[in-house]
Design a protein around this motif. Sequence first.
Motif, mmCIF file in Angstrom:
data_model
loop_
_atom_site.group_PDB
_atom_site.id
_atom_site.type_symbol
_atom_site.label_atom_id
_atom_site.label_comp_id
_atom_site.label_asym_id
_atom_site.label_seq_id
_atom_site.Cartn_x
_atom_site.Cartn_y
_atom_site.Cartn_z
ATOM 1 N N ARG A 365 0.824 -1.206 0.000
ATOM 2 C CA ARG A 365 0.000 0.000 0.000
ATOM 3 C C ARG A 365 0.862 1.262 0.000
ATOM 4 N N GLU A 368 1.934 1.886 -3.484
ATOM 5 C CA GLU A 368 0.852 2.440 -4.305
ATOM 6 C C GLU A 368 0.677 3.932 -4.036
ATOM 7 N N SER A 371 3.392 5.886 -5.818
ATOM 8 C CA SER A 371 3.278 5.979 -7.275
ATOM 9 C C SER A 371 2.478 7.202 -7.715
#
Length: 788
Positions: A365, A368, A371
């Motif tokens: 997580r 993510e 990103s």
Amino acid sequence: EADAKLLDNGNAHGGNNATSAATDKSEQAKAKAKLKREKSEQDRLMTDEINKLLDEMPLEKNVTCGFWLFRGAFFQRFANQTAYVLLYGIVGCIFSMTYAYFNGTITTIEKRFKIPSKNTGIISVGNDISQTLVSAVLAYYAGKGHRPRWIGFGRSKTASPLTSPTNVLLAGLLTIVVFCLMTTSPHFLYGPGEDALALTEEFGGIPDENATLEAIAEQRSKTLCRLQGDGAVCEVGEGNFAPQVLLFVAQFISGIGGSLYYTLGVSYMDDNTKKSKTPALLSLSYFLRMLGPAIGYALASFCLRLYIAPQLHPVINNKDPRWLGAWWLGWIVMGGLLAFSGVFLSMFPKELPRAVARRLVEEKRRRERLSLKQKEVAKSEKLNAELEPQAACEPKASLGDMLVTFKRLTTNRTYMCNTLSNIFYLIGYTPFWIFTPKYIEVQYRQSAATSSMVTGTVALAFSAIGVLLSGFIISRYKPRARYMAAWNVISAFLVVAGVVTYAFIGCPDNETSVIVNIHNSDVNTSATCNSACSCDYVRYSPVCGENSMTYISACHAGCKMEHANADGKKVFYDCSCIPGATGNDSSQLYFKRLTALDITSDNSSSWDLDFSTSSSASSASYLDMLANGQATPGACPVNCWTQFVAFLSVMCFLKFIGASGRASNFLVSVRCVPEKDKTAAMGFGMMLCSMFAFIPGPIFFGWIFDRMCLVWGKTCTNKGNCWLYDPQSMRYTLNFTAAVFITLGAIFDFGVWYYVKDLKIFDEEIKEVEMQIVQHEEEASAEKNTEI
């Protein structure tokens, strides 16, 4: 008119402000509700991801439960936090039993081997000396290895090669098994002792009707006043130094396993559970461990009700101060339980599977979230660095890294204030942990068995309630670190007030009912009522005079004659230190005096021998002797029950208050240091506490106990254990001294409260900061896109 207009405008403006404030509050409430729903949904999704990953994740070595033949699907199902907390608590329960049992039997050990309280204090710090020497080093190296196996066996194949010399020490719980067996060994090496055997029927505790006059005279010479000839001869010490060495070495060995259990076990639990669940699980493990002292004191109470040699028949009961209970029996039971449970604790994997899966999901997580920030400027890259996982490279265990770690800990103000407060608390609590049964015996005239039972059941039940309640409150409401530190300060001053209250709960009857009339010819050359009785080496064997006063022995009471009726009940008479019958003394109502008719009716004139003359006494001289003071064996009964109940009430309150701060104190201590230093911090803290509290504390308070002694047992070579203490001096000195140390601990707790203001305790607090950072970055990106 102008003023009226201004007033109307002000009211209108105030109304608008009120409406605006209400709108803001409504929006804030909606935002909080939305954030709570989002958090709940995130938790549900994370749980689903963790369960899915657990099903797909291969069973690697670091998450495999068991060893050798004891592994497989059956054992793997127990590799979870619930099983670990329960088993860790059960092992802690048994381990805590050993300390409570030792404290509960300490007076019996002193009497058996004639050990002064100061020496007992030195023996009890043996485990703290070993913890001082090895706890910090073992916690640092073992923390980087297989912690459950280190706890169970003291060895780990994954640990640094530098730890290999330690492996052969057989640390962990198996060392505590050795400690139990070594502690009980003095009984099997030296037996129950001559004093204990002399009080049994099998070894002539009561002479039978066929006993010779020489045997009777020899027995009486050890207790009665002898005006001619030598008195009782000194006793040769029964090698009382060697048992002390054995007991000290046993305590020293137990410190190694104890340091591994406390430092590695708790850090392993904290690393393998959610931070929000740590307080509840920690309180559960503390609760299970608190059952240990209760069971340990109960076991001590049961064993002390049995005679030290259970196969023999004593002529006294367990209320007699000369009673020696079977102190050695419980060590065999506890050693077997520890050996059995230690094997199962060592089966846990290096990391629990669910903890590994949770860490992998959290890292996924984080990536993510990272990103979303590909087009960030240098400022946002700095924020990204804070969100990067920090497990990239961890320095290997080495002496240099260990010294750097310890230096980092000593410069942590919160950690050092918390450690110093613990040191002063531990010193102040020492007399109540180690010497509480002894304190109850001295102050309130309770038996050793009753003292151990009350200390281990009633008081510790309130400790358990305090731990469970505080853990529930912390888990439910998740208070900030500063609130928890503030409660520690408040509870410390409440404890100080309770300890000061102890000093004023005394038993006047107990403090005034004993007459200590030891004649010292070197100091006082004037004649006294027993100066010619040669009582220097007479054993402590209290008698109750007809004046309701207790004397050290029949000899110290000046009693020259002894009569035993057909039932074996004894009466000492012709006692020069006890006032004779006056006819108007109220104490005579409770004392049945011996008469000449009793002597003739029992037909036991051979028992009534006058050691001051070689011929039989005439009837007139018998009447003169019977007119003097008389006494019966045993101390005079006193009623201290009211004061005893008051003492227990205050003790239960203090146990509850003190226990309520345990969970918060632990959370502050492990959260104020970096994650990588957690285990080392616990070991380093234990080393400091052992060095400055556990070692000097028992010795210092043991010295205080010895200073309060009124009657010492004597041998040919040295003085033995103390038989009689000054209750009033002990009460004031002990409690006021303890209150001073606890007050110093409260001052350092205030320092913790000051420095802990920005500390994050729970996962939610850390995640909240991270979410704010991410939201800030997303808003900045949205503004940039709008401008473009």
